[in-house]
Design an enzyme around this catalytic site. Structure first.
Site, mmCIF file in Angstrom:
data_model
loop_
_atom_site.group_PDB
_atom_site.id
_atom_site.type_symbol
_atom_site.label_atom_id
_atom_site.label_comp_id
_atom_site.label_asym_id
_atom_site.label_seq_id
_atom_site.Cartn_x
_atom_site.Cartn_y
_atom_site.Cartn_z
ATOM 1 N N TYR A 23 0.805 -1.219 0.000
ATOM 2 C CA TYR A 23 0.000 0.000 0.000
ATOM 3 C C TYR A 23 0.840 1.271 0.000
ATOM 4 O O TYR A 23 0.301 2.365 -0.117
ATOM 5 C CB TYR A 23 -0.900 0.044 1.233
ATOM 6 C CG TYR A 23 -2.200 -0.675 1.059
ATOM 7 C CD1 TYR A 23 -2.195 -2.036 0.799
ATOM 8 C CD2 TYR A 23 -3.407 -0.011 1.156
ATOM 9 C CE1 TYR A 23 -3.389 -2.721 0.645
ATOM 10 C CE2 TYR A 23 -4.595 -0.694 1.004
ATOM 11 C CZ TYR A 23 -4.582 -2.045 0.750
ATOM 12 O OH TYR A 23 -5.759 -2.708 0.604
ATOM 13 N N LYS A 30 2.186 -13.865 6.148
ATOM 14 C CA LYS A 30 2.355 -14.885 5.109
ATOM 15 C C LYS A 30 3.865 -15.139 4.996
ATOM 16 O O LYS A 30 4.451 -15.156 3.914
ATOM 17 C CB LYS A 30 1.742 -14.332 3.814
ATOM 18 C CG LYS A 30 1.557 -15.293 2.699
ATOM 19 C CD LYS A 30 0.418 -16.252 2.895
ATOM 20 C CE LYS A 30 0.448 -17.276 1.760
ATOM 21 N NZ LYS A 30 -0.213 -18.528 2.063
ATOM 22 N N ASP A 56 -3.773 -16.994 5.205
ATOM 23 C CA ASP A 56 -4.859 -17.736 4.556
ATOM 24 C C ASP A 56 -5.575 -18.636 5.570
ATOM 25 O O ASP A 56 -6.803 -18.728 5.586
ATOM 26 C CB ASP A 56 -4.386 -18.538 3.338
ATOM 27 C CG ASP A 56 -3.055 -19.218 3.553
ATOM 28 O OD1 ASP A 56 -2.186 -18.626 4.217
ATOM 29 O OD2 ASP A 56 -2.872 -20.347 3.090
ATOM 30 N N ASP A 88 -6.469 -5.452 5.601
ATOM 31 C CA ASP A 88 -7.605 -5.008 4.791
ATOM 32 C C ASP A 88 -8.557 -6.182 4.558
ATOM 33 O O ASP A 88 -9.772 -6.071 4.758
ATOM 34 C CB ASP A 88 -7.070 -4.477 3.452
ATOM 35 C CG ASP A 88 -8.040 -3.521 2.793
ATOM 36 O OD1 ASP A 88 -9.082 -3.207 3.393
ATOM 37 O OD2 ASP A 88 -7.760 -3.084 1.665
#
Ligand code: NAP
Length: 400
Positions: free
Chosen positions: A149, A216, A265, A289
């Site tokens: 971002y 992640k 995930d 987000d």
């Protein structure tokens, strides 16, 4: 006497009549703001019997600012949020092709509001697509200034992209397809630690059970993996007497806050299947987000999901609706004001005005319990009385 909020080593200093800047917002923003401000004023009045009041100061941004002064984000507005420390805003139209990526992102970056704070909990009676929405009671700390971002991107085929591709090939032997767009994902130790520190501090202060680092890192080892490692370093270096990692306690933290980590995930599954096991979440910008919206859906959707952007050191904060301007409903006095109202509730707590914040929650819960709701909830609630935005505010105020 009206005065501004200041910050000292002891924290925010809030006078009895603080001046608070607000942006009413575009599209449905004016309808929502008109309802919300009445709720805030009533809650403060009832909580302090007239002893405190907020002096609202309108500042311009978005379409209204562009129409009135030819600028999407006037310097006066930024200055007002800077000098008054605490503010609130409705949703803003994102100008297309005007050079500003997003007014919200611009405000966050200019004031270095590095925490996007999103509490997610279910209010009795709110229609939900899951069987046990009451299991959701989490506080998300989303990093607001880094990650993909940060906006460091190069368009496929551009001179800049070609130059960077050449450099990457020559310097590192990286063979990246020539027609690729490129993005840089900065994740710093400074940025990660200040976000995780804020999450740990809140968990300690509010006696929450755990902090979960969501990342992640199995794939992106030096960005997301580093975020995880810096988080655990921080627990050992700065919070050893108040928090402990899963590895260091075998899952039994005693009376300390448990710090664990989950791959992003898997986390999206876990919040659906085992929501009650999670409490405070600390994560990077993009993961945050996704997770915020997934969780918001579980507890009734974006009509009622609040947010705050905060810098705990400087004291700056802007509380905001998490939904957009919903332009098709503009001026109809129709949409749910819950997101701005609960953002205001967060703001009142940040100011230390918990008694007023409690009134807001009481009013909201009681109106919903009586099935008095706006169209978005009415279409999912059997036997509901559908009311306008302004009438929902009336129903809340009557029930405070
Ligand atoms: P949106 O304004 O969030 O609206 C999408 C849908 O969400 C609406 O059609 C409505 O669904 C529902 N919704 C939104 N606000 C609601 C409310 N208060 N009560 C009940 N339902 C609500 O998203 P968008 O149409 O993609 O974006 C419109 C504009 O907002 C764009 O200019 C975008 O850039 C901007 N935006 C601003 C912010 C911000 O300022 N924080 C955030 C996101 C987007 P139904 O039609 O199904 O009822």
């Amino acid at each position: 006497m009206a005065d501004i909020i200041t910050k000292t080593d002891q924290g925010l200093q809030v006078p009895d009549e603080p001046v608070i800047p607000f942006i009413e917002g575009d599209g449905t923003g004016p309808d929502i703001w008109a309802a919300s401000v009445r709720v805030f004023d009533a809650a403060v009045d009832k909580a302090y019997d007239g002893g405190k009041r907020i002096v609202w100061k309108e500042v311009l941004a978005g379409q209204k600012a562009y129409d009135e002064v030819g600028d999407w984000l006037p310097e006066d507005t930024v200055e007002a949020f800077r000098s008054h420390l605490v503010g609130i805003k409705g949703p803003l139209t994102t100008p297309v092709g005007e050079g500003i990526r997003s007014l919200n992102v611009a405000l966050r970056q200019i004031l270095d509001l590095y925490v996007c704070l999103r509490p997610v909990r279910w209010f009795t009676g709110v229609p939900s697509p899951v069987r046990h929405p009451e299991h959701v009671d989490m506080i998300i700390f989303r990093e607001n200034t880094e990650d993909v971002y940060a906006g460091k991107e190069l368009m496929a085929g551009s001179e800049e992209a070609k130059r960077l591709l050449e450099f990457l090939r020559d310097a590192y032997g990286w063979d990246i397809r020539a027609d690729s767009g490129l993005g840089i994902k900065p994740v710093s130790e400074t940025g990660s630690k200040r976000l995780i520190r804020a999450a740990l501090q809140l968990a300690v202060d509010q006696h929450r059970r755990s902090v979960t680092l969501v990342h992640k890192g199995n794939i992106m080892k030096y960005t997301e993996g580093a975020f995880r490692r810096w988080g655990y370093d921080l627990v050992r270096d700065e919070f050893a007497d108040k928090a402990v990692s899963w590895e260091d306690c075998g899952g039994d933290p005693g009376d300390k806050v448990l710090v664990q980590d989950v791959i992003a995930d898997a986390m999206l599954q876990q919040v659906l299947t085992r929501a009650q096991e999670y409490d405070v979440i600390a994560t990077m910008n993009l993961n945050g987000d996704y997770i915020s919206d997934a969780l918001a859906a579980q507890i009734g959707g974006i009509g009622i999901a609040p947010g705050g952007n905060i810098n705990y050191e400087s004291g700056h904060s802007i509380f905001e609706a998490t939904h957009g301007t919903a332009p098709k409903y503009a001026g109809q006095d129709k949409v749910n004001p819950g997101s701005v109202i609960l953002s205001g509730e967060m703001m009142l707590r940040r100011m230390g005005w918990d008694e007023a914040a409690d009134r807001v929650v009481t009013g909201l819960e009681a109106a919903i319990a009586d099935k008095i709701v706006t169209y978005d909830f009415a279409r999912q609630t059997e036997g509901a009385t559908q009311v306008k935005t302004s009438e929902f505010a009336d129903a809340m105020i009557e029930r405070m």
